[in-house]
Design a protein around this motif. Structure first.
Motif, PDB file in Angstrom:
ATOM      1  N   ALA A  19       0.778  -0.993  -0.247  1.00  0.00           N
ATOM      2  CA  ALA A  19      -0.130  -0.111  -0.373  1.00  0.00           C
ATOM      3  C   ALA A  19       0.780   1.391   0.083  1.00  0.00           C
ATOM      4  O   ALA A  19       0.873   2.832  -0.981  1.00  0.00           O
ATOM      5  N   ARG A  20       2.005   1.618   0.266  1.00  0.00           N
ATOM      6  CA  ARG A  20       2.603   2.430   1.213  1.00  0.00           C
ATOM      7  C   ARG A  20       3.387   2.778  -0.376  1.00  0.00           C
ATOM      8  O   ARG A  20       3.846   3.503  -1.012  1.00  0.00           O
ATOM      9  N   LEU A  21       3.906   1.303  -0.916  1.00  0.00           N
ATOM     10  CA  LEU A  21       4.559   1.618  -2.478  1.00  0.00           C
ATOM     11  C   LEU A  21       4.139   1.939  -3.150  1.00  0.00           C
ATOM     12  O   LEU A  21       4.156   3.408  -4.711  1.00  0.00           O
ATOM     13  N   ASN A  22       1.895   1.354  -3.371  1.00  0.00           N
ATOM     14  CA  ASN A  22       1.126   2.528  -4.189  1.00  0.00           C
ATOM     15  C   ASN A  22       0.861   3.948  -4.045  1.00  0.00           C
ATOM     16  O   ASN A  22       1.099   4.759  -5.107  1.00  0.00           O
ATOM     17  N   GLU A  23       1.464   4.164  -2.541  1.00  0.00           N
ATOM     18  CA  GLU A  23       1.236   5.521  -2.097  1.00  0.00           C
ATOM     19  C   GLU A  23       1.718   6.112  -2.882  1.00  0.00           C
ATOM     20  O   GLU A  23       1.923   7.897  -3.219  1.00  0.00           O
ATOM     21  N   TRP A  24       3.131   5.866  -2.464  1.00  0.00           N
ATOM     22  CA  TRP A  24       4.495   6.837  -3.392  1.00  0.00           C
ATOM     23  C   TRP A  24       4.080   6.461  -4.930  1.00  0.00           C
ATOM     24  O   TRP A  24       4.933   7.475  -5.526  1.00  0.00           O
ATOM     25  N   LYS A  25       4.125   5.690  -5.504  1.00  0.00           N
ATOM     26  CA  LYS A  25       4.139   5.441  -6.755  1.00  0.00           C
ATOM     27  C   LYS A  25       3.070   6.597  -7.524  1.00  0.00           C
ATOM     28  O   LYS A  25       2.933   7.293  -8.495  1.00  0.00           O
ATOM     29  N   ARG A  26       1.517   6.434  -7.211  1.00  0.00           N
ATOM     30  CA  ARG A  26       0.977   7.785  -6.896  1.00  0.00           C
ATOM     31  C   ARG A  26       1.740   8.986  -6.825  1.00  0.00           C
ATOM     32  O   ARG A  26       1.031   9.891  -7.488  1.00  0.00           O
ATOM     33  N   THR A  27       1.729   8.783  -6.152  1.00  0.00           N
ATOM     34  CA  THR A  27       2.684  10.782  -5.426  1.00  0.00           C
ATOM     35  C   THR A  27       3.775  10.667  -6.606  1.00  0.00           C
ATOM     36  O   THR A  27       3.237  11.823  -6.821  1.00  0.00           O
ATOM     37  N   HIS A  28       4.518  10.344  -6.839  1.00  0.00           N
ATOM     38  CA  HIS A  28       5.594  10.112  -7.830  1.00  0.00           C
ATOM     39  C   HIS A  28       4.926  10.488  -9.313  1.00  0.00           C
ATOM     40  O   HIS A  28       5.280  11.573  -9.830  1.00  0.00           O
ATOM     41  N   VAL A  29       4.215   9.723  -9.300  1.00  0.00           N
ATOM     42  CA  VAL A  29       3.229   9.745 -10.686  1.00  0.00           C
ATOM     43  C   VAL A  29       2.642  11.297 -11.043  1.00  0.00           C
ATOM     44  O   VAL A  29       3.300  12.028 -11.912  1.00  0.00           O
ATOM     45  N   ASP A  30       1.829  11.305  -9.828  1.00  0.00           N
ATOM     46  CA  ASP A  30       0.931  12.452  -9.508  1.00  0.00           C
ATOM     47  C   ASP A  30       2.293  14.097  -9.528  1.00  0.00           C
ATOM     48  O   ASP A  30       1.993  15.228 -10.558  1.00  0.00           O
ATOM     49  N   ARG A  31       3.260  13.548  -9.373  1.00  0.00           N
ATOM     50  CA  ARG A  31       4.214  14.675  -8.803  1.00  0.00           C
ATOM     51  C   ARG A  31       4.782  15.623 -10.502  1.00  0.00           C
ATOM     52  O   ARG A  31       5.134  16.778 -10.647  1.00  0.00           O
ATOM     53  N   LYS A  32       5.065  14.248 -11.146  1.00  0.00           N
ATOM     54  CA  LYS A  32       6.026  14.209 -12.390  1.00  0.00           C
ATOM     55  C   LYS A  32       4.541  14.762 -13.768  1.00  0.00           C
ATOM     56  O   LYS A  32       5.311  15.370 -14.080  1.00  0.00           O
ATOM     57  N   ALA A  33       3.416  14.307 -13.420  1.00  0.00           N
ATOM     58  CA  ALA A  33       2.699  14.801 -14.361  1.00  0.00           C
ATOM     59  C   ALA A  33       2.638  16.623 -14.133  1.00  0.00           C
ATOM     60  O   ALA A  33       1.572  17.232 -15.199  1.00  0.00           O
ATOM     61  N   LYS A  34       2.109  16.438 -12.717  1.00  0.00           N
ATOM     62  CA  LYS A  34       1.992  18.667 -12.530  1.00  0.00           C
ATOM     63  C   LYS A  34       3.434  19.046 -12.290  1.00  0.00           C
ATOM     64  O   LYS A  34       3.551  20.245 -13.311  1.00  0.00           O
ATOM     65  N   GLU A  35       4.564  19.034 -12.154  1.00  0.00           N
ATOM     66  CA  GLU A  35       5.512  19.027 -13.610  1.00  0.00           C
ATOM     67  C   GLU A  35       5.541  19.695 -14.781  1.00  0.00           C
ATOM     68  O   GLU A  35       6.048  20.646 -15.265  1.00  0.00           O
ATOM     69  N   LYS A  36       5.669  18.349 -16.024  1.00  0.00           N
ATOM     70  CA  LYS A  36       5.473  18.679 -16.317  1.00  0.00           C
ATOM     71  C   LYS A  36       4.182  19.368 -17.171  1.00  0.00           C
ATOM     72  O   LYS A  36       4.909  20.414 -17.992  1.00  0.00           O
ATOM     73  N   LYS A  37       2.953  19.724 -16.805  1.00  0.00           N
ATOM     74  CA  LYS A  37       2.377  20.619 -16.943  1.00  0.00           C
ATOM     75  C   LYS A  37       2.716  21.912 -16.781  1.00  0.00           C
ATOM     76  O   LYS A  37       1.983  22.982 -16.977  1.00  0.00           O
ATOM     77  N   ARG A  38       3.396  22.444 -15.496  1.00  0.00           N
ATOM     78  CA  ARG A  38       3.790  23.597 -15.288  1.00  0.00           C
ATOM     79  C   ARG A  38       4.780  23.530 -16.639  1.00  0.00           C
ATOM     80  O   ARG A  38       4.940  25.150 -16.480  1.00  0.00           O
ATOM     81  N   ARG A  39       5.909  22.680 -16.934  1.00  0.00           N
ATOM     82  CA  ARG A  39       6.439  23.052 -17.918  1.00  0.00           C
ATOM     83  C   ARG A  39       6.011  23.660 -18.954  1.00  0.00           C
ATOM     84  O   ARG A  39       6.319  24.934 -19.552  1.00  0.00           O
ATOM     85  N   LYS A  40       4.867  23.057 -19.179  1.00  0.00           N
ATOM     86  CA  LYS A  40       3.731  23.023 -20.409  1.00  0.00           C
ATOM     87  C   LYS A  40       4.062  24.807 -19.942  1.00  0.00           C
ATOM     88  O   LYS A  40       4.017  25.688 -21.594  1.00  0.00           O
ATOM     89  N   ARG A  41       3.188  25.355 -19.205  1.00  0.00           N
ATOM     90  CA  ARG A  41       2.514  26.746 -18.886  1.00  0.00           C
ATOM     91  C   ARG A  41       3.619  27.677 -18.971  1.00  0.00           C
ATOM     92  O   ARG A  41       3.506  28.840 -19.756  1.00  0.00           O
ATOM     93  N   ARG A  42       4.923  26.825 -18.316  1.00  0.00           N
ATOM     94  CA  ARG A  42       6.173  27.609 -18.497  1.00  0.00           C
ATOM     95  C   ARG A  42       6.954  28.502 -19.893  1.00  0.00           C
ATOM     96  O   ARG A  42       6.798  29.583 -20.711  1.00  0.00           O
ATOM     97  N   LYS A  43       6.291  27.506 -20.714  1.00  0.00           N
ATOM     98  CA  LYS A  43       6.552  27.658 -22.332  1.00  0.00           C
ATOM     99  C   LYS A  43       5.884  28.406 -22.965  1.00  0.00           C
ATOM    100  O   LYS A  43       6.105  28.925 -24.041  1.00  0.00           O
ATOM    101  N   MET A  44       4.778  28.077 -23.023  1.00  0.00           N
ATOM    102  CA  MET A  44       3.467  28.441 -23.723  1.00  0.00           C
ATOM    103  C   MET A  44       3.725  30.472 -22.922  1.00  0.00           C
ATOM    104  O   MET A  44       2.827  30.733 -24.605  1.00  0.00           O
ATOM    105  N   GLY A  45       3.985  30.561 -21.627  1.00  0.00           N
ATOM    106  CA  GLY A  45       3.726  31.996 -20.942  1.00  0.00           C
ATOM    107  C   GLY A  45       4.972  32.759 -22.299  1.00  0.00           C
ATOM    108  O   GLY A  45       5.173  33.940 -22.299  1.00  0.00           O
ATOM    109  N   CYS A  46       6.537  31.879 -22.158  1.00  0.00           N
ATOM    110  CA  CYS A  46       7.755  32.922 -22.556  1.00  0.00           C
ATOM    111  C   CYS A  46       6.982  33.239 -24.044  1.00  0.00           C
ATOM    112  O   CYS A  46       7.482  33.750 -24.989  1.00  0.00           O
ATOM    113  N   CYS A  47       5.984  31.381 -25.016  1.00  0.00           N
ATOM    114  CA  CYS A  47       6.512  32.040 -26.141  1.00  0.00           C
ATOM    115  C   CYS A  47       5.136  32.890 -26.547  1.00  0.00           C
ATOM    116  O   CYS A  47       5.439  33.768 -27.322  1.00  0.00           O
ATOM    117  N   GLY A  48       4.086  33.378 -25.697  1.00  0.00           N
ATOM    118  CA  GLY A  48       3.271  34.375 -25.475  1.00  0.00           C
ATOM    119  C   GLY A  48       4.463  36.020 -25.411  1.00  0.00           C
ATOM    120  O   GLY A  48       3.480  36.599 -25.956  1.00  0.00           O
TER     121      GLY A  48
END
Length: 298
Positions: A19-48
């Motif tokens: 359960a702890r491993l699955n929770e860590w995986k979900r947290t890690h995946v969510d963190r990576k997804a959020k970071e990817k989303k933030r990078r995309k938004r930063r790129k869009m802001g710079c392009c704009g």
């Protein structure tokens, strides 16, 4: 057979570990997804920011070209050329051209009846000639030839705009109109630079930068529209002179339109284009703000 307590504890520990491993995986995946989303938004802001800056610089350069060229007034008919007495005039110089001025314009005006079709053709020719005119050194206030007054001779420019139409019995002083147009065009260009700076300063938590950008852009567009209105108002007043055949502007829309349209030059059209381009840039600004929401991290 009953299971031993030791095996039950072992299985429970294994389940908790999974359960702890699955929770860590979900947290890690969510963190990576959020970071990817933030990078995309930063790129869009710079392009704009880049897109809007280039867009706004085009409007500013066009405004500066209009300010520094001497073809705001360019008579396109024999009648308007006779009454305006110049081959072209800008905000800083007057180009009288060569030849002897006609003292009696009445006969010229009587024979110079242009219609809306001819006026439209004249405007189209002006627009098509802009690229060639910009490349000509005689079109610029700093490199104009002997047919134009030097930039240092503002007294001659004031004398010209202080009595229009030339030689008319009811000539009026339009020097204030020219000074106002100068200032408004300069404000249009200057506010464009400040808008770029305010726009580039926009970050999450800096809502004031976005508000300041919209405020400066509104001032810039207002200055541009006012400059166009002041200049067209001056030409309309000139066209109402008693020496013009079409005295009453409102009596005939076609005659009034032809009369005014046969006086403005390609520099005025360049500035109209600059204002229109800057207005479209406002929509580019709004789109950029919408694509870079406040929760994005920079």
């Amino acid at each position: 057979h009953s299971r031993s307590p030791f095996l039950n504890r072992k299985e429970s520990a294994a389940l908790r570990s999974d359960a702890r491993l699955n929770e860590w995986k979900r947290t890690h995946v969510d963190r990576k997804a959020k970071e990817k989303k933030r990078r995309k938004r930063r790129k869009m802001g710079c392009c704009g920011i880049i897109v809007f800056t280039v867009w706004e610089l085009i409007a500013i350069v066009a405004g500066l070209i209009a300010l520094a060229t001497n073809a705001w007034i360019m008579p396109n008919s024999a009648g308007t050329a006779c009454l305006l007495g110049v081959q072209g005039a800008g905000l800083w110089t007057v180009c009288t051209g060569k030849g002897t001025a006609i003292k009696d314009c009445s006969q010229v005006l009587q024979a110079d009846q242009t219609n809306a079709t001819q006026t439209g053709e004249n405007i189209l020719n002006q627009l098509e000639s802009i690229p060639d005119q910009i490349q000509s050194t005689s079109s610029w206030i700093f490199t104009s030839d002997d047919e134009c007054t030097p930039i240092s001779d503002q007294a001659s420019v004031k004398n010209y705009y202080s009595a229009l139409p030339v030689g008319a019995a009811d000539a009026k002083d339009y020097w204030l109109y020219i000074q106002s147009t100068r200032g408004l065009v300069a404000c249009f260009c200057g506010l464009g630079f400040f808008t770029i700076l305010a726009f580039a300063a926009h970050r999450p938590g800096r809502g004031g930068a976005a508000g300041c950008s919209h405020f400066l852009k509104s001032l810039q567009i207002s200055a541009g529209i006012c400059a166009i209105g002041v200049f067209v108002g001056m030409l309309t007043q000139i066209s109402q002179s008693d020496d013009f055949v079409w005295k009453d502007f409102g009596a005939s829309v076609e005659s009034g339109w032809s009369n005014v349209a046969n006086m403005w030059g390609w520099s005025w059209w360049v500035f109209v284009g600059a204002v229109g381009w800057a207005l479209l840039g406002w929509f580019v600004m709004c789109i950029t703000f919408c694509c870079t929401p406040n929760e994005a991290k920079y």
